[in-house]
Design an enzyme around this catalytic site. Sequence first.
Site, PDB file in Angstrom:
ATOM      1  N   TYR A 218     -25.594  28.593  19.396  1.00  0.00           N
ATOM      2  CA  TYR A 218     -24.724  28.454  20.578  1.00  0.00           C
ATOM      3  C   TYR A 218     -23.490  29.357  20.489  1.00  0.00           C
ATOM      4  O   TYR A 218     -22.894  29.503  19.424  1.00  0.00           O
ATOM      5  CB  TYR A 218     -24.242  27.015  20.708  1.00  0.00           C
ATOM      6  CG  TYR A 218     -25.295  26.034  21.148  1.00  0.00           C
ATOM      7  CD1 TYR A 218     -25.877  26.132  22.416  1.00  0.00           C
ATOM      8  CD2 TYR A 218     -25.698  25.009  20.307  1.00  0.00           C
ATOM      9  CE1 TYR A 218     -26.830  25.213  22.825  1.00  0.00           C
ATOM     10  CE2 TYR A 218     -26.660  24.093  20.710  1.00  0.00           C
ATOM     11  CZ  TYR A 218     -27.222  24.204  21.970  1.00  0.00           C
ATOM     12  OH  TYR A 218     -28.170  23.299  22.372  1.00  0.00           O
TER      13      TYR A 218
ATOM     14  N   CYS B 172     -25.470  22.658  15.304  1.00  0.00           N
ATOM     15  CA  CYS B 172     -26.013  22.057  16.534  1.00  0.00           C
ATOM     16  C   CYS B 172     -26.042  20.523  16.379  1.00  0.00           C
ATOM     17  O   CYS B 172     -25.680  19.987  15.341  1.00  0.00           O
ATOM     18  CB  CYS B 172     -27.430  22.534  16.798  1.00  0.00           C
ATOM     19  SG  CYS B 172     -27.643  24.316  16.798  1.00  0.00           S
ATOM     20  N   MET B 173     -26.520  19.847  17.404  1.00  0.00           N
ATOM     21  CA  MET B 173     -26.581  18.380  17.353  1.00  0.00           C
ATOM     22  C   MET B 173     -27.561  17.892  16.283  1.00  0.00           C
ATOM     23  O   MET B 173     -27.275  16.944  15.550  1.00  0.00           O
ATOM     24  CB  MET B 173     -26.993  17.833  18.727  1.00  0.00           C
ATOM     25  CG  MET B 173     -26.758  16.339  18.866  1.00  0.00           C
ATOM     26  SD  MET B 173     -27.302  15.694  20.455  1.00  0.00           S
ATOM     27  CE  MET B 173     -26.142  16.440  21.580  1.00  0.00           C
ATOM     28  N   ASP B 174     -28.731  18.557  16.188  1.00  0.00           N
ATOM     29  CA  ASP B 174     -29.774  18.131  15.248  1.00  0.00           C
ATOM     30  C   ASP B 174     -30.143  19.175  14.195  1.00  0.00           C
ATOM     31  O   ASP B 174     -31.014  18.923  13.372  1.00  0.00           O
ATOM     32  CB  ASP B 174     -31.070  17.821  16.008  1.00  0.00           C
ATOM     33  CG  ASP B 174     -30.920  16.623  16.908  1.00  0.00           C
ATOM     34  OD1 ASP B 174     -30.734  15.525  16.376  1.00  0.00           O
ATOM     35  OD2 ASP B 174     -30.980  16.797  18.137  1.00  0.00           O
TER      36      ASP B 174
ATOM     37  N   HIS C 171       0.852  -1.195   0.000  1.00  0.00           N
ATOM     38  CA  HIS C 171       0.000   0.000   0.000  1.00  0.00           C
ATOM     39  C   HIS C 171       0.883   1.239   0.000  1.00  0.00           C
ATOM     40  O   HIS C 171       1.974   1.226   0.577  1.00  0.00           O
ATOM     41  CB  HIS C 171      -0.877  -0.047   1.263  1.00  0.00           C
ATOM     42  CG  HIS C 171      -2.042   0.896   1.252  1.00  0.00           C
ATOM     43  ND1 HIS C 171      -2.961   0.951   0.224  1.00  0.00           N
ATOM     44  CD2 HIS C 171      -2.457   1.821   2.151  1.00  0.00           C
ATOM     45  CE1 HIS C 171      -3.887   1.861   0.512  1.00  0.00           C
ATOM     46  NE2 HIS C 171      -3.602   2.410   1.668  1.00  0.00           N
TER      47      HIS C 171
ATOM     48  N   ARG D 170      -7.193  -1.716  -6.298  1.00  0.00           N
ATOM     49  CA  ARG D 170      -8.108  -1.657  -5.153  1.00  0.00           C
ATOM     50  C   ARG D 170      -8.736  -0.275  -4.981  1.00  0.00           C
ATOM     51  O   ARG D 170      -8.565   0.360  -3.939  1.00  0.00           O
ATOM     52  CB  ARG D 170      -7.351  -1.991  -3.860  1.00  0.00           C
ATOM     53  CG  ARG D 170      -6.657  -3.327  -3.788  1.00  0.00           C
ATOM     54  CD  ARG D 170      -6.182  -3.610  -2.365  1.00  0.00           C
ATOM     55  NE  ARG D 170      -5.308  -2.572  -1.837  1.00  0.00           N
ATOM     56  CZ  ARG D 170      -3.983  -2.573  -1.915  1.00  0.00           C
ATOM     57  NH1 ARG D 170      -3.363  -3.586  -2.470  1.00  0.00           N
ATOM     58  NH2 ARG D 170      -3.280  -1.570  -1.420  1.00  0.00           N
TER      59      ARG D 170
HETATM   60  C1  LIG Z   1      -8.940   1.915   1.906  1.00  0.00           C
HETATM   61  C2  LIG Z   1      -7.934   1.152   1.149  1.00  0.00           C
HETATM   62  C3  LIG Z   1      -7.889   1.218  -0.256  1.00  0.00           C
HETATM   63  C4  LIG Z   1      -8.736   2.174  -1.060  1.00  0.00           C
HETATM   64  O1  LIG Z   1      -8.196   3.475  -1.007  1.00  0.00           O
HETATM   65  P1  LIG Z   1      -8.809   4.675  -1.842  1.00  0.00           P
HETATM   66  O2  LIG Z   1      -7.868   5.794  -1.609  1.00  0.00           O
HETATM   67  O3  LIG Z   1     -10.157   4.938  -1.283  1.00  0.00           O
HETATM   68  O4  LIG Z   1      -8.858   4.255  -3.263  1.00  0.00           O
HETATM   69  C5  LIG Z   1      -7.015   0.369  -0.901  1.00  0.00           C
HETATM   70  N1  LIG Z   1      -6.214  -0.472  -0.222  1.00  0.00           N
HETATM   71  C6  LIG Z   1      -6.208  -0.535   1.123  1.00  0.00           C
HETATM   72  C7  LIG Z   1      -5.291  -1.484   1.812  1.00  0.00           C
HETATM   73  C8  LIG Z   1      -7.053   0.274   1.849  1.00  0.00           C
HETATM   74  O5  LIG Z   1      -7.040   0.216   3.181  1.00  0.00           O
END
Ligand SMILES: *Cc1c(COP(=O)(O)O)cnc(C)c1O
Length: 367
Positions: free
Chosen positions: A260, A307-309, A163, A218
């Site tokens: 607030y 606010c919260m809501d 990654h 991915r």
């Molecule tokens: C979240 C994730 C992705 C996707 O990343 P994007 O930037 O949303 O495309 C790919 N590989 C791993 C390991 C991730 O955790």
Amino acid sequence: MYRPLWIEVDRKALKKNVLTIKKIIGPKVGIMATVKQNAYGHGLVPIARCLSSLGVVYFGVGSLEEAIQLRHAGIKEPILILTALLKEGIPELFRYHVTPTVTNLDFAKSVNEYAIRKNKIHPIHLKIDTGMGRIGWWYQGAVAAIVQLKKLTHLELEGIFTHYPAAGTDDRFTRLQIGRFNELLDELSQRKIDFRYIHTANSMALWKYRHARFNLVRPGLILYGIKPDEKMDIPLSPILSLKSQVVFLKKVPRGRSIGYGRTFVTKSPTQIATVAIGYADGYPWRLSNKGQVLIRRRLCPIRGRVCMDHIMVETGNITGVHLGCPVTLIGKNSSHRIGAEDIAHWAGTIPYEIVTRLSSKIPRIYT
Ligand SMILES: *Cc1c(COP(=O)(O)O)cnc(C)c1O
């Protein structure tokens, strides 16, 4: 639906994004659709069903729970848990045919032992750290561990991955990582250890680095039509709109404080609309006095604190604003578009955080 707050998800736009990604990566590379954290807030099962019909090869989830949810929904594609799993989850991996990310030999041995008992071969993907510094084997020295792993009789080393922490910002480092990963693949190949799936690229990396695509990518964010970086010049269609309605409307004189902390005081007579969304819905408090919403084709500024809501917005002299008037918080009309990217920019965060934090209590409508 008594509280007027909902999310619309556009399946056609999702399809367009998948086709756009396919055009970038070409026919020889498959898609592992990253659907972790409720498909980035878009709704895990409906999004996965749609992606399944669009021919993705694999699903990437963030937890065993999400994988089980997909299996209960009838999803048949292989599923990889992208995070590190502890041993307690091993029986469920087998029960639901889920592929774990393996990050240490001890865990691999436990999966192997369970596989022997069940008389099954189980697929695993190995995570290599080439510079992310999160999980996995550091690429140097990983060979020795993987050679050990290869001896485990009931595991199929189906995939290997890494990654990139800075694909959009640090070209030199990303290239270095690709080099490190290839170095390891070569060493493994010399020992006759090969993998069916080799995958490294998230949205940013698949767009910027052809050599990071290997045979599977991915993507997460761009599937949903959101850009990780404004420099990315590919045509994406945002698939999520966040909508509410005006639940209170008033004309106020000059000098009236709103909300607030009394952080906003009107400088002249104007009209203020109160809208049914707040920080508890995942609408960032940081948008106080900063964000904008769309009402009757005009951008209206948030006045005072979120606010919260509720939020209060200034509708000024816009004509035709009424109780029940539609309000777009994320999405577009004929004149403007507010993207998750804009919300993130105003709130000083990243678009990933905006969509994944939209409360799961908000109903999702699929069109
Ligand atoms: C979240 C994730 C992705 C996707 O990343 P994007 O930037 O949303 O495309 C790919 N590989 C791993 C390991 C991730 O955790």
